[in-house]
Design a protein around this motif. Structure first.
Motif, PDB file in Angstrom:
ATOM      1  N   VAL A  62       0.838  -1.202   0.000  1.00 23.84           N
ATOM      2  CA  VAL A  62       0.000   0.000   0.000  1.00 23.84           C
ATOM      3  C   VAL A  62       0.874   1.252   0.000  1.00 23.84           C
ATOM      4  O   VAL A  62       0.609   2.220  -0.732  1.00 23.84           O
ATOM      5  CB  VAL A  62      -0.943   0.001   1.218  1.00 23.84           C
ATOM      6  CG1 VAL A  62      -1.657   1.346   1.352  1.00 23.84           C
ATOM      7  CG2 VAL A  62      -1.977  -1.120   1.101  1.00 23.84           C
ATOM      8  N   GLY A  63       1.937   1.236   0.801  1.00 18.57           N
ATOM      9  CA  GLY A  63       2.835   2.384   0.841  1.00 18.57           C
ATOM     10  C   GLY A  63       3.483   2.664  -0.504  1.00 18.57           C
ATOM     11  O   GLY A  63       3.582   3.824  -0.923  1.00 18.57           O
ATOM     12  N   HIS A  64       3.930   1.619  -1.198  1.00 20.68           N
ATOM     13  CA  HIS A  64       4.535   1.793  -2.528  1.00 20.68           C
ATOM     14  C   HIS A  64       3.533   2.428  -3.491  1.00 20.68           C
ATOM     15  O   HIS A  64       3.863   3.352  -4.241  1.00 20.68           O
ATOM     16  CB  HIS A  64       4.994   0.440  -3.082  1.00 20.68           C
ATOM     17  CG  HIS A  64       6.206  -0.120  -2.392  1.00 20.68           C
ATOM     18  ND1 HIS A  64       7.262   0.660  -1.991  1.00 20.68           N
ATOM     19  CD2 HIS A  64       6.526  -1.398  -2.058  1.00 20.68           C
ATOM     20  CE1 HIS A  64       8.182  -0.086  -1.424  1.00 20.68           C
ATOM     21  NE2 HIS A  64       7.753  -1.345  -1.442  1.00 20.68           N
ATOM     22  N   ILE A  65       2.306   1.921  -3.495  1.00 21.65           N
ATOM     23  CA  ILE A  65       1.287   2.433  -4.419  1.00 21.65           C
ATOM     24  C   ILE A  65       0.986   3.904  -4.118  1.00 21.65           C
ATOM     25  O   ILE A  65       0.880   4.731  -5.033  1.00 21.65           O
ATOM     26  CB  ILE A  65       0.006   1.575  -4.336  1.00 21.65           C
ATOM     27  CG1 ILE A  65       0.297   0.156  -4.850  1.00 21.65           C
ATOM     28  CG2 ILE A  65      -1.124   2.208  -5.146  1.00 21.65           C
ATOM     29  CD1 ILE A  65      -0.821  -0.838  -4.601  1.00 21.65           C
ATOM     30  N   HIS A  66       0.873   4.243  -2.863  1.00 18.84           N
ATOM     31  CA  HIS A  66       0.603   5.635  -2.495  1.00 18.84           C
ATOM     32  C   HIS A  66       1.734   6.564  -2.904  1.00 18.84           C
ATOM     33  O   HIS A  66       1.494   7.716  -3.292  1.00 18.84           O
ATOM     34  CB  HIS A  66       0.357   5.742  -0.992  1.00 18.84           C
ATOM     35  CG  HIS A  66      -1.005   5.284  -0.571  1.00 18.84           C
ATOM     36  ND1 HIS A  66      -1.342   5.060   0.747  1.00 18.84           N
ATOM     37  CD2 HIS A  66      -2.126   5.006  -1.297  1.00 18.84           C
ATOM     38  CE1 HIS A  66      -2.597   4.678   0.820  1.00 18.84           C
ATOM     39  NE2 HIS A  66      -3.091   4.629  -0.403  1.00 18.84           N
ATOM     40  N   ARG A  67       2.961   6.077  -2.824  1.00 14.03           N
ATOM     41  CA  ARG A  67       4.098   6.927  -3.207  1.00 14.03           C
ATOM     42  C   ARG A  67       4.076   7.264  -4.697  1.00 14.03           C
ATOM     43  O   ARG A  67       4.680   8.255  -5.115  1.00 14.03           O
ATOM     44  CB  ARG A  67       5.414   6.249  -2.816  1.00 14.03           C
ATOM     45  CG  ARG A  67       5.757   6.435  -1.338  1.00 14.03           C
ATOM     46  CD  ARG A  67       7.175   5.999  -1.018  1.00 14.03           C
ATOM     47  NE  ARG A  67       7.306   4.557  -1.003  1.00 14.03           N
ATOM     48  CZ  ARG A  67       7.031   3.791   0.055  1.00 14.03           C
ATOM     49  NH1 ARG A  67       6.582   4.340   1.173  1.00 14.03           N
ATOM     50  NH2 ARG A  67       7.206   2.488   0.002  1.00 14.03           N
ATOM     51  N   PHE A  68       3.393   6.455  -5.494  1.00 19.05           N
ATOM     52  CA  PHE A  68       3.232   6.754  -6.916  1.00 19.05           C
ATOM     53  C   PHE A  68       1.976   7.585  -7.177  1.00 19.05           C
ATOM     54  O   PHE A  68       1.588   7.787  -8.329  1.00 19.05           O
ATOM     55  CB  PHE A  68       3.190   5.455  -7.732  1.00 19.05           C
ATOM     56  CG  PHE A  68       4.549   4.892  -8.044  1.00 19.05           C
ATOM     57  CD1 PHE A  68       5.223   5.247  -9.207  1.00 19.05           C
ATOM     58  CD2 PHE A  68       5.168   4.012  -7.171  1.00 19.05           C
ATOM     59  CE1 PHE A  68       6.474   4.730  -9.489  1.00 19.05           C
ATOM     60  CE2 PHE A  68       6.428   3.497  -7.443  1.00 19.05           C
ATOM     61  CZ  PHE A  68       7.083   3.850  -8.603  1.00 19.05           C
ATOM     62  N   GLY A  69       1.336   8.041  -6.114  1.00 20.99           N
ATOM     63  CA  GLY A  69       0.182   8.919  -6.261  1.00 20.99           C
ATOM     64  C   GLY A  69      -1.100   8.212  -6.655  1.00 20.99           C
ATOM     65  O   GLY A  69      -2.008   8.853  -7.197  1.00 20.99           O
ATOM     66  N   LYS A  70      -1.186   6.925  -6.388  1.00 20.15           N
ATOM     67  CA  LYS A  70      -2.378   6.148  -6.751  1.00 20.15           C
ATOM     68  C   LYS A  70      -3.066   5.614  -5.502  1.00 20.15           C
ATOM     69  O   LYS A  70      -2.455   5.475  -4.445  1.00 20.15           O
ATOM     70  CB  LYS A  70      -1.992   4.999  -7.681  1.00 20.15           C
ATOM     71  CG  LYS A  70      -1.291   5.478  -8.958  1.00 20.15           C
ATOM     72  CD  LYS A  70      -0.889   4.324  -9.845  1.00 20.15           C
ATOM     73  CE  LYS A  70      -0.002   4.783 -11.001  1.00 20.15           C
ATOM     74  NZ  LYS A  70      -0.636   5.770 -11.884  1.00 20.15           N
ATOM     75  N   LYS A  71      -4.358   5.322  -5.630  1.00 19.04           N
ATOM     76  CA  LYS A  71      -5.133   4.789  -4.521  1.00 19.04           C
ATOM     77  C   LYS A  71      -5.247   3.268  -4.644  1.00 19.04           C
ATOM     78  O   LYS A  71      -5.134   2.713  -5.736  1.00 19.04           O
ATOM     79  CB  LYS A  71      -6.513   5.446  -4.480  1.00 19.04           C
ATOM     80  CG  LYS A  71      -6.449   6.945  -4.185  1.00 19.04           C
ATOM     81  CD  LYS A  71      -7.811   7.576  -4.099  1.00 19.04           C
ATOM     82  CE  LYS A  71      -8.446   7.783  -5.457  1.00 19.04           C
ATOM     83  NZ  LYS A  71      -7.760   8.818  -6.246  1.00 19.04           N
ATOM     84  N   VAL A  72      -5.526   2.629  -3.511  1.00 14.54           N
ATOM     85  CA  VAL A  72      -5.484   1.168  -3.434  1.00 14.54           C
ATOM     86  C   VAL A  72      -6.875   0.603  -3.164  1.00 14.54           C
ATOM     87  O   VAL A  72      -7.538   0.989  -2.190  1.00 14.54           O
ATOM     88  CB  VAL A  72      -4.531   0.693  -2.327  1.00 14.54           C
ATOM     89  CG1 VAL A  72      -4.372  -0.829  -2.380  1.00 14.54           C
ATOM     90  CG2 VAL A  72      -3.184   1.379  -2.444  1.00 14.54           C
ATOM     91  N   MET A  73      -7.270  -0.316  -4.021  1.00 13.09           N
ATOM     92  CA  MET A  73      -8.522  -1.035  -3.863  1.00 13.09           C
ATOM     93  C   MET A  73      -8.178  -2.512  -3.620  1.00 13.09           C
ATOM     94  O   MET A  73      -7.478  -3.128  -4.415  1.00 13.09           O
ATOM     95  CB  MET A  73      -9.351  -0.878  -5.152  1.00 13.09           C
ATOM     96  CG  MET A  73     -10.682  -1.565  -5.168  1.00 13.09           C
ATOM     97  SD  MET A  73     -11.509  -1.321  -6.777  1.00 13.09           S
ATOM     98  CE  MET A  73     -11.785   0.443  -6.744  1.00 13.09           C
ATOM     99  N   VAL A  74      -8.635  -3.059  -2.492  1.00 17.42           N
ATOM    100  CA  VAL A  74      -8.272  -4.427  -2.117  1.00 17.42           C
ATOM    101  C   VAL A  74      -9.519  -5.290  -2.009  1.00 17.42           C
ATOM    102  O   VAL A  74     -10.497  -4.898  -1.364  1.00 17.42           O
ATOM    103  CB  VAL A  74      -7.513  -4.439  -0.771  1.00 17.42           C
ATOM    104  CG1 VAL A  74      -7.297  -5.869  -0.281  1.00 17.42           C
ATOM    105  CG2 VAL A  74      -6.175  -3.733  -0.908  1.00 17.42           C
ATOM    106  N   HIS A  75      -9.455  -6.465  -2.639  1.00 12.76           N
ATOM    107  CA  HIS A  75     -10.552  -7.420  -2.504  1.00 12.76           C
ATOM    108  C   HIS A  75     -10.389  -8.142  -1.180  1.00 12.76           C
ATOM    109  O   HIS A  75      -9.323  -8.654  -0.850  1.00 12.76           O
ATOM    110  CB  HIS A  75     -10.550  -8.415  -3.661  1.00 12.76           C
ATOM    111  CG  HIS A  75     -11.852  -9.137  -3.824  1.00 12.76           C
ATOM    112  ND1 HIS A  75     -12.352  -9.991  -2.865  1.00 12.76           N
ATOM    113  CD2 HIS A  75     -12.773  -9.126  -4.830  1.00 12.76           C
ATOM    114  CE1 HIS A  75     -13.512 -10.477  -3.275  1.00 12.76           C
ATOM    115  NE2 HIS A  75     -13.792  -9.962  -4.449  1.00 12.76           N
TER     116      HIS A  75
END
Length: 240
Positions: free
Chosen positions: A99-112
């Motif tokens: 989640v931290g990696h994805i946020h650092r690229f400015g994107k939001k995280v959707m988890v099933h």
């Protein structure tokens, strides 16, 4: 001597409480300074936990990368213009880092809810995902929608449209639980059925599953769905 000992213990206890309050205040200040859209700060084992404000409606670009492998995740983060990533890899130990990696690229995280190994499919599991910084949780269990929203995340309710009964049951759950977004599977269901569900649900619709061509995505956008989730990297930069 006994009185001196108790005085020391009381003083030490007050000092510990003061340090805890100071640490909590410092954590809250750090969160505000980072400019993240959060409104509440709680603590879990002494660490600041960020709680998001989801009063805003769910919005997404037309294509949401559905990621199953780490190399796909790197490509989705660094090489696509997507604003959401649907994460379908990892476990209870690796989720915070992913989640931290994805946020650092400015994107939001959707988890099933069913895709992350080792996380319970209950209220505690949902709170754990919130503590990890997940922005949206997809659940197939209607009662979980309430817990997801209470945890400050977007709640996505997904269901398979396999027959009329499944469609009626899904619509009933949507009206009762009021999720922020609905995911219909598979994405190849007839457009007319998508239109009917969309008109009754009055909730943003994402189509997911078996969406493998640009024509399918264009057709979905034409009938007003919010986004299409696909695991085909060739489509992740598609402009519609």
């Amino acid at each position: 001597m006994m009185r001196t000992f108790f005085t020391f213990e009381i003083s030490a206890g007050k000092n510990r409480d003061n340090r805890r309050r100071a640490a909590k205040a410092q954590g809250a200040k750090a969160i505000r300074q980072r400019g993240v859209e959060h409104r509440e700060v709680s603590t879990e084992k002494g660490m600041p936990v960020e709680t998001k404000n989801t009063n805003k409606p769910f919005k997404s670009k037309p294509v949401i990368p559905s990621v199953h492998q780490r190399k796909e995740l790197l490509y989705a983060m660094a090489e696509t213009g997507a604003d959401w990533i649907m994460l379908k890899l990892g476990d209870v130990n690796t989720l915070p880092q992913l989640v931290g990696h994805i946020h650092r690229f400015g994107k939001k995280v959707m988890v099933h809810q069913d895709s992350i190994k080792g996380i319970a499919r209950d209220k505690m599991g949902i709170q754990y995902m919130a503590n990890c910084g997940v922005d949206c949780v997809i659940t197939m269990k209607a009662p979980c929608v309430k817990y997801i929203k209470e945890s400050g995340m977007f709640a996505a309710f997904g269901f398979f449209v396999i027959d009329s009964d499944a469609c009626r049951s899904g619509l009933a759950n949507i009206k009762e639980q009021q999720p922020d977004v609905v995911i219909l599977m598979p994405g190849t269901i007839p457009w007319q059925l998508v239109r009917e569900i969309k008109s009754e649900a009055t909730t943003p619709i994402i189509l997911g599953g078996l969406m493998t061509t640009a024509e399918q995505i264009a057709g979905a956008m034409a009938i007003g769905v919010a986004a299409v989730a696909t695991s085909s990297p060739d489509l992740w930069n598609l402009e519609t």
